[in-house]
Every structure is written in C-alpha cells, then in structure tokens.
Scaffold this motif. Structure first.
Motif, PDB file in Angstrom:
ATOM      1  N   ILE A  49       0.835  -1.193   0.000  1.00 36.62           N
ATOM      2  CA  ILE A  49       0.000   0.000   0.000  1.00 36.62           C
ATOM      3  C   ILE A  49       0.875   1.249   0.000  1.00 36.62           C
ATOM      4  O   ILE A  49       2.083   1.193   0.220  1.00 36.62           O
ATOM      5  N   ASN A  50       0.259   2.383  -0.247  1.00 34.77           N
ATOM      6  CA  ASN A  50       0.954   3.661  -0.353  1.00 34.77           C
ATOM      7  C   ASN A  50       1.749   3.966   0.917  1.00 34.77           C
ATOM      8  O   ASN A  50       1.178   4.270   1.966  1.00 34.77           O
ATOM      9  N   ARG A  64       3.307   1.916  10.413  1.00 30.44           N
ATOM     10  CA  ARG A  64       4.665   1.366  10.313  1.00 30.44           C
ATOM     11  C   ARG A  64       5.504   1.757  11.525  1.00 30.44           C
ATOM     12  O   ARG A  64       6.263   0.937  12.063  1.00 30.44           O
ATOM     13  N   THR A  65       5.361   3.000  11.981  1.00 26.27           N
ATOM     14  CA  THR A  65       6.107   3.446  13.161  1.00 26.27           C
ATOM     15  C   THR A  65       5.714   2.639  14.395  1.00 26.27           C
ATOM     16  O   THR A  65       6.556   2.219  15.189  1.00 26.27           O
ATOM     17  N   ALA A  66       4.394   2.397  14.559  1.00 24.38           N
ATOM     18  CA  ALA A  66       3.932   1.613  15.707  1.00 24.38           C
ATOM     19  C   ALA A  66       4.471   0.190  15.643  1.00 24.38           C
ATOM     20  O   ALA A  66       4.873  -0.379  16.675  1.00 24.38           O
ATOM     21  N   TYR A  67       4.532  -0.401  14.455  1.00 21.85           N
ATOM     22  CA  TYR A  67       5.057  -1.752  14.313  1.00 21.85           C
ATOM     23  C   TYR A  67       6.568  -1.782  14.490  1.00 21.85           C
ATOM     24  O   TYR A  67       7.113  -2.764  15.022  1.00 21.85           O
ATOM     25  N   ALA A  94       4.045  -4.636   8.856  1.00 25.86           N
ATOM     26  CA  ALA A  94       2.875  -3.836   8.498  1.00 25.86           C
ATOM     27  C   ALA A  94       2.631  -3.733   7.006  1.00 25.86           C
ATOM     28  O   ALA A  94       1.490  -3.492   6.587  1.00 25.86           O
ATOM     29  N   LEU A  95       3.659  -3.921   6.189  1.00 26.99           N
ATOM     30  CA  LEU A  95       3.513  -3.679   4.759  1.00 26.99           C
ATOM     31  C   LEU A  95       3.803  -4.908   3.903  1.00 26.99           C
ATOM     32  O   LEU A  95       2.974  -5.312   3.086  1.00 26.99           O
ATOM     33  N   ALA A  96       4.989  -5.493   4.072  1.00 22.02           N
ATOM     34  CA  ALA A  96       5.400  -6.574   3.175  1.00 22.02           C
ATOM     35  C   ALA A  96       4.551  -7.829   3.359  1.00 22.02           C
ATOM     36  O   ALA A  96       4.097  -8.431   2.382  1.00 22.02           O
TER      37      ALA A  96
END
Length: 789
Positions: free
Chosen positions: A689-690, A700-703, A714-716
C-alpha cells in the motif's frame, strides 16, 4: 490394531486426509489445554471440515468444558461452505446421534418480517431505527398495564377487520409463509401508539422467570442448521419476532456462524453476542489473515462534519424549549404547549445526571469542532491545491495528519481544545450528554430516525481516552458530491471526518481471543506464522497467560503435474522502475516492456486468465497491453459491489476471457474460481500500500516500535498475502489444471528487499525462479504436456 478416533463419527466424509487427521487431533488436544491452533492450509486441505469436527467433538464430549462452537468468517462464500459442511456432517451422523444444532447469525434487516414483506413503512434504509422504536413502544405499552397477549389479539383482530374490508388487505407474508398479522403495523393505547405485534408475540411467549429458550416457538433439536429463511418462517409464521427468537437461541445451539463483527465490534458484542464469548466457547476464525486489518477498522472510530452538524442541531432541539421558558419567565403569554414541551424535557433530564449547562457546553464544543474542521480543511487545500475552488470535481481522497505520523505526541485538535477551554470533562462527558439528548428527542419526536448525537459523543470520549502512541488521529477527506453545498465550499466535494485509528490492534485482538476457551485460527495464507501470532496477540497470550499456541502448515494435496508455478525475475514493479502509466505510454520503459510481454504470454492460456496489478490505474495499463489479444478483456474498476458482481458473472460465462483487476480489489480474494473458471493467474509486482500515506507511516512506526521491523510486519507481509490469495484462485480441486505466476524479482531472488522468504515453505519450493526470457517457453511446455495427458 489401532482404534478409530471418536471424532470420526462426526467427520462428514468417508476418509479424512492425513493432514486433516493431524489437524483435528492437534486442535482437540490444544483446546483441552485452553490453547489455539494457528493453521495455514492450502485449498483442498479441508480446513472447514477439520475445524468443525474438532469443535463439535469437544462440545459433544461430556468431559469437555466447551458448550458451543463460534465460527467467524469475513467472506460470504466461506460462510456458505461452513453451512454446507454442517449439512454434510448431519447427513452422515450415526443413526443414534442427535443432529448438530447450528444457526447462522444475521442482522435485523435479514429477518424482520415487515422489511422482508416491504410492508409497515419499513425498508432497508430505516429497519434498525423503526425496529428499535417499535420495540420500545411495545415494551412501553406492556409497562403501562397492557398485556403482551392483548396486543397480539388486537393485531389479529385488526387483521380480521382489514381482510373483511373492501381494501382486500391480506396477511403479511414472510419467508413464504403467512403470518397472523396485517401488513400495516397496528396501534393500541391512548393516542393509538404504533407497536410491533411480532415483538409482542415474543414477549407473550417469554416466561416471567424462565429461560428465554422457552419463548422459541419450535424445538431447535428437531433441526440441524437453522438458516435465516427457516428462522423467519418458523418464528414469524407463529407470530413471534425472528430476531428476538435468534437471540434466545444463541446460547442453546452447538454451532454459531457469524462474522468478525460478532466478536470484535464493541457495539455488537455489548448488545448481542457478549454472552457467547467465554471459556465455554470454541472459536473457529476463518480467513484469519484478515483478522488484523478488519479489527483495526473496528476498534478505531471517526466522526464526520455532517454528523457533528446533526448532533449540534439535536442538542439545540433539546435546549431550546428550556431556554425559551427560561427567558420568558412567568410571562403568561408564553404558550402552554411550549411550557409542556419544556416540562417534558426537564422531566427527562431530572432522571439523569446531565444538566442544562452541560448540554450548552457540549453544543458549544460541537460548534467549535465544526468551525475548526472547516478552518483546517480550507487551510490545507489552499496550500496543497491552490486552485481547488475551481476544480472541485477533480479532487481526490486525502488525509490531513494531526500529528507527525512518525513521532507519537498529543494531536493538534486536542491541544487546540485545551487552549480554548475545552477540558477533559467536556470530552468525556460528551458521551453521556449526547446519549441523554437522543433519549429526550425520542420522547418529543415521533419520527423514527437514527440519532447522530450518541455516536458523536462516543467518538469524542474515545478520542480523549485513547493514547497517543498506538492511536493516530487525522482528518480524512472522502470524495463525495453534494450540490446543495456552496460552489465555493470544500463540503460540495468532500465529507471530512475526524478519524481515530488504532495502529496496533494486537492488544484488542489478543484480549478478545483470550476470552475464548480455545480454538482454531486458519487461512490459506497465514504464513509467516511467527508474524501472525505476534500481530494478533497470540504470542502474548502464550507467554503471559501460559496458553499453548501450536502452528501447522499444510500444502496442496492435488497432483503436482496439474500445475505450473513460476516466480519471474522481472525488474521490480515499483513506481520508480515502471514510471507513471499516463506519462510513459504503452511500453516505453524496459520494466513495462517486460511486464507487458509476461502478461501477454500468460493470457494465451487455454481458458480464463486473471491479471492482478497493484492499483486500478495500473489495471487500465495492463488491459491496454492486451488490446490485440484474441480473448475479450474485462477491466475491473473501482465501482460498487453490484457492478463487480456483474463483471464476475460475465467473466465466468461463455468463451475464455482475461480479467484485469487491482490486487486491492475484491476479485482476487474469497471468490470461487472452481472448475474451468480460471486457467491461469499472474500477479505483477508486490502490492504494498501507499507508504507515503500519513496513516500508513503511523502504522509502520507503531510496528517498528513493537516488533522491530515495521516494513516487514505492516507492509510486506500483508502485500504478499494479497498476492498469494490471487494466485491461489487457480487450483481449487484435484482435477483442475492451471498456471500461477508471481512476476517480480522480489519473489524470485534473495535480496535486501526480497519477499521470497514471506511465501510459505511449500510455495518457495514450487515457485521456481525463471528469467523473463524463459517464461514463454515454460508456459508453452506446460500447456503442451497438459493437452497430451
């Protein structure tokens, strides 16, 4: 000679697969220790039958503490699969076994006799508000001394009168059966109060001090699966409320089938299913790879500019009668009706701890919040899109962060409120104040409508309570259109909301899972399991509550020679490599040329082909490179569910076609492509995602803070699961043949940003890397061998 396991009597088929045996026995053993099984099973594993067999065996075991199985799934197709497997189980039980009792949970709109019969002024748009109001009135009539039985008799007598009249009115029908009541809602009491005869029928059957199950007008043990149509037919045909009967049945059936809302939405749990979530319930969470994103949405909240305006008007409606009388004093010229209305408001307020001063303070707060929202959105658009007033139709969805997404801190709105004298009491009391305002309005206004003030008050209270580390606050701009708004206002093009996002829902998920006695969480795309157990709070349960969490992964059971799987080492399909499709044209970059070639090669498969790309804009480009193909090309666009369903049916019908869609859409997950519906699928790129979105950066920061690798967690991982879901549509049965292609070197090679390690172990072995120049040859070879077999 080994003894057959006891659960084999419940298992619905002649012979379980080896993986099913292992899964069932592992689930049972783990649940006996109050633990959970995290299971990834490819299509064909028989996960549904596995989980149901384990849960039902525990429920039927007199030495087990489990009383019910609670199935949660986010996909309607999977819900139907659980229903089908329950029918299979019941059809094959030994003769001396009672049927497994089960029920599918649905909303009021699905079972309300008036809504289903298009009668009583009730439809999908107002069924919830009308239902609650009619129930309240029915209870009110019984509280005033009218018996529920007399209300039932009155409704029946009104029906007789109608049937004998020239109007020719007939009985209301529901579920294909006539009910005892007229099509219009009856009236009773002083002032002819409208009420619900079905709810009166339920109250009449409800014993004063007995179990609510005694109000159920049929014996549930006579049935196996009670579906919504059965419930409507059996309850409404008797003259009882189907939704109330469903509530009475909840604790008394062995298997319940619902969705994530039934266990994770705070409002639904509080009002309906809370009694099921305990140590006596065996949880089956299907499509569990969606648990984290779905619950994140459920445990966040938002309040729109329009809701704030509506809530402000509602509070004014409560305040104005009191203010008018207060200003008039003892002036006899002030109308008696106004004084009566003020007295009614005052009487309601006196039953609560909410004061007129608090109503005024909260209204002032709502006014200020609306003004602040207008100011922030206008300032943002003036800076980001200077000519926005002249281009309202061209505006896109947007976000305005209220703090730095990468630095947890108090948000701008909360700081602004403090500076303007709106302290913590204003925030926290808004929930009670707004709830009382709605209650007062219900006594003054006979119109059934959903009040805006209660949810607005709840959101404001939550906004103040939620921490500033795991929660991220922003203003969301959703693209809408409202011609009634000024042509100079952003409100013509946008609905703006104060939004509160839970970046790290592991705590909320884990706490809820910990309330169950144990269970199975399963999906075809759960790997990497270590990531899954962390982001869902299962690891915390294991470590802190000393409850075992066991992991299992089962691969495809179908013949390997029926499928070809390739990880194509094409250049990374990233924006930096491929360029903008509108600017680069058809195939002007080497990356786009490589992907266009791969798409065309896969599209030549002898059958339907699915092409998945990271966005709808890229889908338009992918469709354009197939203009010269011999097959019709269908392009999925960001439209409504009706259009998507129509496109899907067009894809399935007739001669082979190519369907091009975004991997973030709904056609690559949870759709049944069994049989000859799909011969090949290609996924282009890794659908991350963007990453520039403020909300994504906050997550992402929280993860990063919680797990150490926010990008991976959070993303991959979610992106690779999307890709795996898409290619997993191809092979759905033992006789099916097809091709699965993951096109991007990150699937094929080990590198700093490789995602190959995020595939399941079986997939890493099957998806052998190939170069772009070899894909066409490998595809031709597979299809030639397939034709000759």
């Amino acid at each position: 000679m080994s003894t057959a396991p006891e659960w084999l009597d419940i298992f619905g088929h002649d012979e379980p697969y080896d993986d099913q045996v292992d899964g069932i026995e592992t689930a049972i053993e783990t649940a006996r220790e109050s633990g959970f099984l995290a299971l990834e099973g490819a299509c064909g594993t028989g996960k549904t039958m596995l989980a149901l067999t384990a849960g039902i065996e525990l429920v039927r075991d007199p030495e087990s503490s489990f009383e019910r199985v609670f199935v949660l799934t986010s996909v309607k197709q999977q819900l139907r699969q659980f229903e089908a497997d329950l029918r299979t189980i019941n059809a094959n039980l030994p003769e001396d076994y009672h049927p497994i009792s089960a029920m599918t949970l649905v909303g009021k709109a699905d079972v309300c006799p008036y809504n289903l019969g298009n009668a009583g002024g009730i439809d999908d748009s107002n069924v919830y508000e009308r239902c609650e109001r009619l129930r309240d009135r029915t209870r009110g009539l019984t509280d005033e001394g009218t018996t529920a039985g007399s209300l039932v008799d009155r409704a029946k007598s009104q029906q007789v009168g109608l049937a004998d009249s020239k109007s020719g009115a007939s009985y209301l029908e529901a579920g294909g059966e006539p009910t005892p009541f007229p099509r219009e809602t009856p009236e009773a009491g002083e002032g002819n109060v409208e009420y619900c005869p079905f709810y009166a029928g339920y109250l009449d059957d409800l014993p004063e001090d007995g179990d609510p199950i005694e109000a159920v007008p049929f014996d549930p043990t006579d049935f196996g699966l009670i579906e919504p149509e059965d419930l409507v037919r059996l309850a409404a045909g008797h003259g009882s409320c189907p939704h109330s009967v469903m509530g009475a049945l909840l604790p008394n059936v062995e298997v319940l089938i619902g969705n994530y809302y039934h266990a994770f939405d705070p409002t639904t749990v509080e009002s309906f299913t809370g009694g099921l979530i305990d140590e006596e319930t065996f949880l089956v969470c299907d499509e569990a790879h969606m648990l984290e994103p779905r619950v994140r949405d459920l445990v966040g909240d938002s309040v729109s500019d329009r809701a704030i305006e509506d809530a402000e008007r509602e509070l004014s409606r409560v305040i104005e009668p009191l203010s008018a009388v207060e200003e008039a004093g003892a002036d006899a010229r002030h109308g008696s009706s106004a004084r009566e209305e003020a007295a009614a408001v005052r009487a309601e307020l006196d039953e609560t701890d909410v004061t007129l001063g608090e109503l005024r303070d909260t209204r002032r707060f709502l006014t200020a919040l609306g003004d602040r929202l207008d100011e922030r959105v206008t300032d943002y658009l003036d800076e980001a899109v200077p000519n926005w007033r002249g281009n309202l139709p061209d505006l896109d969805d947007d976000e305005i962060p209220l703090r730095d997404p990468e630095t947890p801190a108090t948000d701008d709105l909360t700081r602004w409120a403090e500076r303007h004298g709106f302290d913590s009491r204003i925030w926290t009391r808004s929930e009670s104040v707004c709830a009382v305002a709605a209650r007062v309005l219900d006594t003054l206004d006979e119109t059934e409508k959903r009040r805006a003030s209660p949810p607005v008050g709840r959101t404001l209270a939550l906004w103040h309570r939620a921490d500033h580390t795991d929660f991220f606050r922003e203003i969301e701009l959703e693209r809408t259109w409202d011609d009634t708004r000024s042509a100079e206002s952003w409100r013509r093009a946008y609905t703006a909301s104060y939004s509160l996002h839970n970046c790290l829902p592991a705590g909320a998920i884990g706490d809820r899972l910990d309330s169950f006695g144990g269970g199975v969480l399963m999906s075809a795309t759960l790997e990497p399991l270590d990531v899954f157990t962390e982001v869902t709070g299962l690891k915390h349960i294991e470590e802190e509550a000393d409850r075992p969490v066991i992991e299992r992964t089962y691969g495809l059971e179908f013949p390997e020679e029926n499928r070809a799987s390739f990880a194509v080492a094409a250049p990374k399909f990233t924006y930096g490599n491929r360029g903008d499709p509108d600017e680069s044209g058809d195939e002007t970059t080497s990356t786009r040329r490589a992907y266009a070639r791969a798409i065309r090669q896969v599209a030549e498969a002898p059958g339907n082909v699915l092409v998945g790309v990271p966005s709808y804009r890229e889908a338009e480009w992918a469709a354009s490179v197939l203009e010269d193909t011999d097959k019709p090309v269908l392009l999925d666009e960001a439209t409504d569910d009706v259009a998507t369903e129509r496109l899907k049916q067009e894809f399935f019908a007739g001669d082979p076609k190519v369907l091009v869609t975004s991997l973030r859409g709904t056609l690559t997950e949870g759709v049944d492509y069994r049989g000859d519906r799909l011969a090949a699928a290609i996924v282009c790129g890794v659908p991350i995602i963007n990453t520039a979105s403020p909300r994504t950066r906050a997550v992402r920061t929280a993860y990063d803070r919680e797990f150490g690798d926010g990008f991976r967690y959070a993303l991959a991982v979610p992106a690779v699961r999307k890709a795996r879901q898409a290619v997993g549509r191809v092979i759905r049965g033992p006789d099916e043949r097809g091709v699965r292609v993951l096109c991007d070197e990150r699937y094929a090679k080990e590198s700093w940003d490789s995602v190959r390690g995020l595939l399941g172990a079986a997939e890493r072995e099957e998806f052998q890397p190939v170069g772009t120049e070899m894909l066409g040859y490998a595809l031709d070879q597979f299809w030639e061998e397939t034709v000759t077999r």
